[in-house]
Design an enzyme around this catalytic site. Structure first.
Site, PDB file in Angstrom:
ATOM      1  N   HIS A  34       0.811  -1.222   0.000  1.00 30.78           N
ATOM      2  CA  HIS A  34       0.000   0.000   0.000  1.00 30.78           C
ATOM      3  C   HIS A  34       0.840   1.266   0.000  1.00 30.78           C
ATOM      4  O   HIS A  34       0.348   2.347   0.306  1.00 30.78           O
ATOM      5  CB  HIS A  34      -0.953   0.020   1.207  1.00 30.78           C
TER       6      HIS A  34
HETATM    7  S1  FES Z   1       1.564  -0.295   3.419  1.00 33.11           S
HETATM    8 FE1  FES Z   1       0.111  -1.812   3.861  1.00 33.11          FE
HETATM    9  S2  FES Z   1       1.283  -3.563   4.318  1.00 33.11           S
HETATM   10 FE2  FES Z   1       2.746  -2.021   3.908  1.00 33.11          FE
END
Ligand code: FES
Length: 106
Positions: free
Chosen positions: A70
């Site tokens: 993410h």
């Molecule tokens: S930003 Fe979501 S697991 Fe690393």
């Protein structure tokens, strides 16, 4: 404790010796690798490459750790630069002698 030769930070490319600013090590006792950055002042910083958001394994490069899941980013000392992660990475104490650095994993 994990021992890493300081020579790991040197690489020969096109017959020239170049300095790497990081190495990645894996200990069989740990599920995630450990990324070690070498700073301009020749200090060493070690962090567990487990994202503190949802646990994805981080990538390392361009002077940061970044998460493929993410997009969180962490600086070489493991501090959050960019969310969604809110917590810093787990980091490890490092000691050194002339030839080696030692990562104190427990
Ligand atoms: S930003 Fe979501 S697991 Fe690393």
């Amino acid at each position: 404790m994990l021992r890493v030769s300081k020579g790991e930070f040197q690489q020969v490319k096109d017959e020239k010796q170049i300095e790497r600013d990081f190495v990645v090590i894996q200990s069989h006792s740990m599920r995630y690798p450990i990324g070690i950055f070498k700073t301009q002042n020749s200090d060493y910083l070690a962090s567990l490459m487990q994202c503190t958001h949802r646990g994805c394994e981080l990538n390392i490069g361009g002077g940061i750790f970044n998460c493929p899941c993410h997009g969180s980013e962490f600086d070489p000392s493991g501090r959050v630069l960019e969310g969604p992660a809110e917590e810093n990475l787990k980091s490890f104490e490092i000691t050194a002698d002339n030839e080696n650095i030692y990562v104190h994993v427990s």
